[in-house]
Design a protein around this motif. Sequence first.
Motif, PDB file in Angstrom:
ATOM      1  N   PRO A 111      44.129  46.088  40.201  1.00 41.14           N
ATOM      2  CA  PRO A 111      43.622  47.238  39.662  1.00 41.14           C
ATOM      3  C   PRO A 111      41.890  47.642  39.446  1.00 41.14           C
ATOM      4  N   ASP A 112      41.649  48.547  39.868  1.00 43.22           N
ATOM      5  CA  ASP A 112      40.401  48.797  40.178  1.00 43.22           C
ATOM      6  C   ASP A 112      39.488  48.244  39.306  1.00 43.22           C
ATOM      7  N   GLU A 113      39.646  48.358  38.362  1.00 42.84           N
ATOM      8  CA  GLU A 113      38.976  47.872  36.866  1.00 42.84           C
ATOM      9  C   GLU A 113      38.512  46.413  37.242  1.00 42.84           C
ATOM     10  N   GLU A 114      39.921  46.144  37.107  1.00 39.50           N
ATOM     11  CA  GLU A 114      40.123  44.680  37.310  1.00 39.50           C
ATOM     12  C   GLU A 114      39.264  43.557  38.676  1.00 39.50           C
ATOM     13  N   LYS A 115      39.532  44.119  39.567  1.00 41.39           N
ATOM     14  CA  LYS A 115      38.209  43.786  40.493  1.00 41.39           C
ATOM     15  C   LYS A 115      37.068  44.364  40.758  1.00 41.39           C
ATOM     16  N   LYS A 116      37.090  45.388  40.508  1.00 49.17           N
ATOM     17  CA  LYS A 116      35.230  45.314  39.699  1.00 49.17           C
ATOM     18  C   LYS A 116      34.519  44.422  39.394  1.00 49.17           C
ATOM     19  N   SER A 117      35.539  43.837  38.117  1.00 44.27           N
ATOM     20  CA  SER A 117      35.582  43.163  36.931  1.00 44.27           C
ATOM     21  C   SER A 117      34.805  41.784  37.873  1.00 44.27           C
ATOM     22  N   ALA A 118      36.218  41.481  38.685  1.00 42.89           N
ATOM     23  CA  ALA A 118      35.616  40.256  39.451  1.00 42.89           C
ATOM     24  C   ALA A 118      34.766  40.357  40.244  1.00 42.89           C
TER      25      ALA A 118
END
Length: 930
Positions: free
Chosen positions: A163-170
């Motif tokens: 998911p985009d938000e999880e990717k940005k957090s990573a």
Amino acid sequence: MLGIGTITRKVFGTPNDRKVKATRPLVEKINALETEYEALDDAGLIAKTEEFRSRLTGGESLDDILPEAFANCREAARRALGLRAFDVQLMGGIFLHQGNIAEMKTGEGKTLVATFPAYLNALAGPVHIVTVNDYLARRDAEWMGKVYGALGLTTGVVYPRQPDEEKKSAYAADITYATNNELGFDYLRDNMKSELNQMAQRGHVFAIVDEVDSILIDEARTPLIISGPAQDRSQLYDSIDRVIPELKDEFYSLDEKTRNVTFTDEGNEFLEERLAQLGLIEEGRTLYDPESTTIVHHLSQGLRAHKLYQKDKDYIVRDGEVILIDEFTGRMMPGRRLSDGLHQAIEAKEGVKIQPENVTLASVTFQNYFRLYDKLSGMTGTATTEAEEFAEIYGLGVVEVPTNKPIARMDEDDQVYRTAREKYAAIVEEIRKAHEKGQPVLVGTTSIEKSEMLSQHLQQEGLPHNVLNARQHEKEAQIVGDAGLPGAVTIATNMAGRGTDIKLGGNVEFKVMEALAADPDGNPDEIRARIEAEHADTENKVIEAGGLFVLATERHESRRIDNQLRGRSGRQGDPGRSVFYLSLEDDLMRIFGSDRLDNVLGKLGMQEGEAIVHPWVNKSLERAQAKVEGRNFDIRKQLLKFDDVMNDQRKVVFSQRREIMEAEDVTEITQDMRHQVIDDLVDTYCPPKSYADQWNLEGLYAACIEKLGVEVPVMSWGEEDGVDQEIVRERIEEASDKHMEEKAAAFGPDTMRQIEKQVLLQTIDGKWRDHLLTLEHLRSVVGFRGYAQRDPLNEYKTESFQLFQNMLDGLREDVTEKLAQIRPMTDEQRRELMEELQRQQARATDAAAAEKPATPQPAGAGAPPDKAPAAASGTPYPEPTQPGATVAEREPLVEGFDENDPATWGNPGRNEACPCGSGKKFKHCHGRLT
């Protein structure tokens, strides 16, 4: 008598020895700090991290704080994992920080080594640790994340379909683990986004690449491509596939070395006749005609699919899908497809559903992606053989790090048999001997087909074994973990980058996890103590039997892959043995000159089942492998030279996109574009150094309406005295600027800025996609320029530059035209449009209920009744912030609109819903070209 070079090395040491020696003072400093850092509590370790950061802000460099940072990291690892890094691991970390490749043998703890430079560099910016597969990325992030957590740093992991938000957090974490594929794809995806806050990556500061040879060498021949579906040609592939089996050997020539096929004159005659019968080419037309280019391309790909790509070696068929197999790791690569229609040709050959071809939306090679990093480093067990390529392509040096304990493995000379049958009989017998004395055997094969064939031989002989290949990849860690048990026999298709060590006596951690799963209520400490005691006995048995025996059934094209397999034995000073069994029927021997060797062996009078064993054979094979490696290097270099041309253009386009996204107001950019378009129009219709009576004022008048959306009285200007081209240019600019100012006032400044930005980004993306396709076509034909004694690369550079200039010219025109033709809707037009969209939605809903599968809804259907869609033309402009201000069609709405009377429809956009209410796009309905 010793040579001068040998004497010099004995006196001064090798360059590698000197590099290793230079790190010893740093290692001693780190060791001297150990007691001080052991005395700190857990909070003290985190406080040190903050202290280091403030010192860096104060002007100190990473090199200045290296000894203290490494000492802090070593203590955190000891507490979090129970692992105290050896001195050679600290050395490896130093080399990585310096931007080198650290060659460390299997079992030397590379995963822990990476934490030291990662921690140090994360104090100054984001660090990416690159792994070869998602399993290792997750495992290492979780495992080493405990170390970083103890130091007060955050850890992220990137994986497919995240998911985009999880990717940005990573990516926002201090240290991010990811595969090379995901990093490359995310870079491309980021440069397709329309808002800065949608982008995930935070720049490219420092990367540590695990299994660096696999990622930067083996996979570098294949560019990463994000693509979209194109025209469906499945019927053509099926037709071609029926013809291929009819081809006789004399109809084509096959070059296995270059993996190329060409048709002979006899083949061309046969194909022309057969294709004419099938209606694929017109009667009397030849394969040499320009109109036949596509058919010839498909024929070549069909022949390659049948003759060069083998099922269960290059791909497998699973659930009606052709899945590629990585030739270097033996793993399946779901989602990866061969380009240029080759994958579709294989699907036709296997009789599975043919997926549509794709068009390239964005692409990058691994070479150019990883060269984005300010600093790059890598780890592997085998890099020395490719040192030249690492230095030339990436500017990376290779340093061999000494092993913690001396290597005790015995590497025997190759055993060469005349036939594969004799070879496999000898292999089975050798495995039997090792199994009976309790020695674990790791058998290396080069394909799934050969691993399963050998498995059948072992089954017939009643020898228990495990098979590790793309079909069993889910059990990979477990199979590798058990490969060191007494008498275990494990057949593996390529062992590169498995990420799991083969430990003599088996893997204690796996056994503990299994025991805890079987007895959840048991005491973990007691269970671990019992298993560790049992393991010690088992390990001793394996050591007495000679340690791990690596038996390779074939030489790989690359010495590096062979060395990776061999290196699985003898980790951390363990005993071990390795040997390669070969035959003259092996691919490498057959392709690279086994005829001469076969004649020699025949003259020697070798008996059935007898092998030739001699160091000379090893040397000749290594020379053959070196030739292949050199050829592959040349292929990668050539690929890179062509991609460098595109890369320069890619950087320009991507940086321009970013500037547009970062800009608050892009009015100045669009105005410059508009003025350049006006310059071109004036130069075209009122050429320099021409007289007014030679001007094409009618053409200029029409062009101003079409391109600029303004009516200017150019016809009368030609009759005025003293009006020259410059005055004409100034007057058109003035009228055009005024027109756009009025438009901005009507939309409202904020909305107009949004529209300008989105039009710019979407037009750039569309032009770039078209440009990539054009470059692909240019690449495919430019090679033929060599026949005319012209350098294909220079031709490609010249023509691609001209194409890029044309793209930029077209970009200015398209942006100017689109912005000139949008206009705000009146409240009445908004109401009419919403009523029409609601009618279309109702019709589409009725059609969906009547048909299966459901027909797609038209653009804009389903919008809330209080909001108009962002753009009636289907272009995704931003939702306007002012009432009554949105984007309308290109032409004014015609009064008295009647959906049954095309005369009242105005000029609908080709991608809009057809005004007749069919639910189809206009271009597929009443606007269809005939």
